[in-house]
Scaffold this active site. Structure first.
Site, PDB file in Angstrom:
ATOM      1  N   GLY A 154       0.852  -1.185   0.000  1.00  0.00           N
ATOM      2  CA  GLY A 154       0.000   0.000   0.000  1.00  0.00           C
ATOM      3  C   GLY A 154       0.885   1.231   0.000  1.00  0.00           C
ATOM      4  O   GLY A 154       2.037   1.173   0.434  1.00  0.00           O
ATOM      5  N   LEU A 195       6.767   1.891   4.552  1.00  0.00           N
ATOM      6  CA  LEU A 195       7.897   2.327   3.725  1.00  0.00           C
ATOM      7  C   LEU A 195       8.502   3.631   4.251  1.00  0.00           C
ATOM      8  O   LEU A 195       9.675   3.917   3.992  1.00  0.00           O
ATOM      9  CB  LEU A 195       7.447   2.505   2.276  1.00  0.00           C
ATOM     10  CG  LEU A 195       7.000   1.203   1.578  1.00  0.00           C
ATOM     11  CD1 LEU A 195       6.366   1.522   0.234  1.00  0.00           C
ATOM     12  CD2 LEU A 195       8.161   0.238   1.423  1.00  0.00           C
ATOM     13  N   GLU A 229      -3.168   2.851   5.543  1.00  0.00           N
ATOM     14  CA  GLU A 229      -3.022   3.924   4.547  1.00  0.00           C
ATOM     15  C   GLU A 229      -3.903   5.122   4.897  1.00  0.00           C
ATOM     16  O   GLU A 229      -3.508   6.281   4.720  1.00  0.00           O
ATOM     17  CB  GLU A 229      -3.355   3.413   3.140  1.00  0.00           C
ATOM     18  CG  GLU A 229      -2.511   2.238   2.651  1.00  0.00           C
ATOM     19  CD  GLU A 229      -1.018   2.438   2.828  1.00  0.00           C
ATOM     20  OE1 GLU A 229      -0.546   3.585   2.760  1.00  0.00           O
ATOM     21  OE2 GLU A 229      -0.313   1.434   3.055  1.00  0.00           O
TER      22      GLU A 229
HETATM   23 ZN    ZN Z   1       2.655   3.492   5.879  1.00  0.00          ZN
END
Ligand code: ZN
Length: 184
Positions: free
Chosen positions: A45, A99, A141
């Protein structure tokens, strides 16, 4: 093309996003670049604030979960102007990573299922109730749209134990195989 991913400490990760309309400049290209960026960094995501864009947009590919949840086989979706309007009382822990926080993995407790309204990349409206991996990734997200990251949801004790590691991220003390952007 791929975007650099903003690392924890960059101000855009902490902004609340704005909704967008179908005529948002270059939108289809931005969506394509977000997919490229997500796949290049082996994410499942990616939210627009992670690539420096303060707009209500995230992408999710939950097809990795199809072994356990066959209905996820083609779960690859774009979420524009999403609104989670219902959450199950039942919650569950699951180990998350991000990330924007490379190398950090922690158990996060979240509702097991959610109901969400959103527009897809063609601005067609959807209203769905989801559980399992899809609900987990979407909630992660969605937090980004509100300027939150998953470690915000940890207990005060866990957060204080992680403090040094989180501070180190903004100084580049991590390994990542993708393009990234550190705070100035
Ligand atoms: Zn994240």
């Amino acid at each position: 093309m791929t975007y650099p991913i903003s690392i924890l400490g960059t101000p855009e990760l902490r902004k609340v996003v704005e909704p967008i309309s179908a005529d948002y400049p270059d939108l289809q290209n931005i969506i394509k670049n977000m997919w490229d960026t997500m796949y290049a960094s082996e994410g499942v995501g990616l939210a627009a604030p992670q690539v420096g864009k303060s707009i209500s947009l995230f992408v999710v590919d939950a097809s990795f979960g199809a072994d356990e949840e066959p209905e996820l086989a083609d779960f690859k979706r774009v979420f524009i102007n999403a609104e989670i309007y219902d959450r199950s009382e039942q919650t569950e822990p699951f180990t998350e990573g991000c990330l924007s926080l490379p190398g950090v993995h922690e158990d996060v407790v979240r509702p097991s299922s959610i109901s969400i309204r959103y527009l897809d990349e063609n601005f067609v409206e959807h209203d769905v109730t989801l559980g399992g991996y899809a609900a987990r990734i979407i909630q992660h997200e969605y937090d980004h749209l509100e300027g939150k990251v998953f470690t915000d949801r940890l207990s005060p004790l866990r957060k204080s134990l992680l403090r040094g590691k989180l501070m180190g991220l903004g100084k580049g003390k991590f390994k990542a195989s993708y393009k990234f952007k550190l705070p100035k």
